[in-house]
Design a protein around this motif. Sequence first.
Motif, PDB file in Angstrom:
ATOM      1  N   GLY A 166      36.508  64.977  38.218  1.00 10.35           N
ATOM      2  CA  GLY A 166      35.662  65.317  37.089  1.00 10.35           C
ATOM      3  C   GLY A 166      34.375  64.519  37.183  1.00 10.35           C
ATOM      4  N   LEU A 167      33.269  65.105  36.746  1.00  6.13           N
ATOM      5  CA  LEU A 167      31.970  64.448  36.817  1.00  6.13           C
ATOM      6  C   LEU A 167      31.090  64.921  35.668  1.00  6.13           C
ATOM      7  N   THR A 168      30.438  63.975  34.998  1.00  6.59           N
ATOM      8  CA  THR A 168      29.475  64.314  33.959  1.00  6.59           C
ATOM      9  C   THR A 168      28.216  64.883  34.604  1.00  6.59           C
ATOM     10  N   VAL A 169      27.765  66.019  34.091  1.00  7.48           N
ATOM     11  CA  VAL A 169      26.533  66.642  34.590  1.00  7.48           C
ATOM     12  C   VAL A 169      25.716  67.174  33.413  1.00  7.48           C
ATOM     13  N   SER A 170      24.420  67.213  33.605  1.00  7.21           N
ATOM     14  CA  SER A 170      23.550  67.897  32.650  1.00  7.21           C
ATOM     15  C   SER A 170      22.802  69.028  33.342  1.00  7.21           C
ATOM     16  N   CYS A 177      24.643  71.824  39.461  1.00  4.01           N
ATOM     17  CA  CYS A 177      24.020  71.039  40.527  1.00  4.01           C
ATOM     18  C   CYS A 177      24.660  69.655  40.570  1.00  4.01           C
ATOM     19  N   ILE A 178      25.143  69.270  41.763  1.00  2.00           N
ATOM     20  CA  ILE A 178      25.857  68.006  41.920  1.00  2.00           C
ATOM     21  C   ILE A 178      25.356  67.306  43.172  1.00  2.00           C
ATOM     22  N   ASN A 179      25.113  66.003  43.056  1.00  2.00           N
ATOM     23  CA  ASN A 179      24.679  65.213  44.206  1.00  2.00           C
ATOM     24  C   ASN A 179      25.726  65.317  45.312  1.00  2.00           C
ATOM     25  N   ARG A 180      25.285  65.624  46.525  1.00  2.00           N
ATOM     26  CA  ARG A 180      26.211  65.798  47.646  1.00  2.00           C
ATOM     27  C   ARG A 180      26.952  64.522  48.009  1.00  2.00           C
ATOM     28  N   LYS A 181      26.433  63.340  47.610  1.00  2.00           N
ATOM     29  CA  LYS A 181      27.121  62.080  47.896  1.00  2.00           C
ATOM     30  C   LYS A 181      28.363  61.898  47.031  1.00  2.00           C
ATOM     31  N   ASN A 182      28.440  62.626  45.921  1.00  2.00           N
ATOM     32  CA  ASN A 182      29.587  62.497  45.047  1.00  2.00           C
ATOM     33  C   ASN A 182      30.774  63.264  45.635  1.00  2.00           C
ATOM     34  N   SER A 232      27.989  68.037  30.044  1.00  2.00           N
ATOM     35  CA  SER A 232      29.280  68.641  30.373  1.00  2.00           C
ATOM     36  C   SER A 232      30.014  67.791  31.390  1.00  2.00           C
ATOM     37  N   VAL A 233      31.313  68.016  31.468  1.00  3.14           N
ATOM     38  CA  VAL A 233      32.107  67.453  32.557  1.00  3.14           C
ATOM     39  C   VAL A 233      32.545  68.629  33.411  1.00  3.14           C
TER      40      VAL A 233
END
Length: 174
Positions: free
Chosen positions: A43-47, A62-67, A31-32
């Motif tokens: 926008g960010l691609t995530v699984s 869930c997203i890396n906090r550095k992003n 997903s984005v």
Amino acid sequence: MDILKKAATDPLSAPVLDFVNAMAASAMGVSVVTTQGVAGRFGLTVSAWSSVSVEPPLLLACINRKNLIAEAITQNRYFAVNALDDSHADMARIFAGRPKLGAPYEFEVGQWHDSEHGLPLLNGASATFVCALDSFHDAGTHRIFMGRVEEAVSGTVSPLLYHNRTFGKFEKLE
């Protein structure tokens, strides 16, 4: 130092490499996640996202906090999950920061429209969820965003899958 490089050279990090490899062996939908508001449009691609509850309808991402999108969602208070269809592999690469076409995060690939809250929503997604930020929790390197689903739309297309570090499509077993 990149965690995979460290795991490859440090025996104490072997469980990290084992974990990463085992996760790669698990098939996941792609997903984005998008947001727009006072902190900007991202926008960010995530699984790493999942349903949590039906009543009330909740999901997590869930997203890396550095992003940069992690802080943007925290400030914007809204996000969307756009489940990609099996023709969107290039879009997944672009929003993952590995563009083959165009520039990352500029929404120049695909056709988008804005939700009631201004969130970028992908036309023709296999599913779309518009979420108000309910809560978030930092865990390890990532921030877990809990979203109250305000709108959910089902598409009729086949989802894009990620398995063993490559994209694929769903095939029904007979």
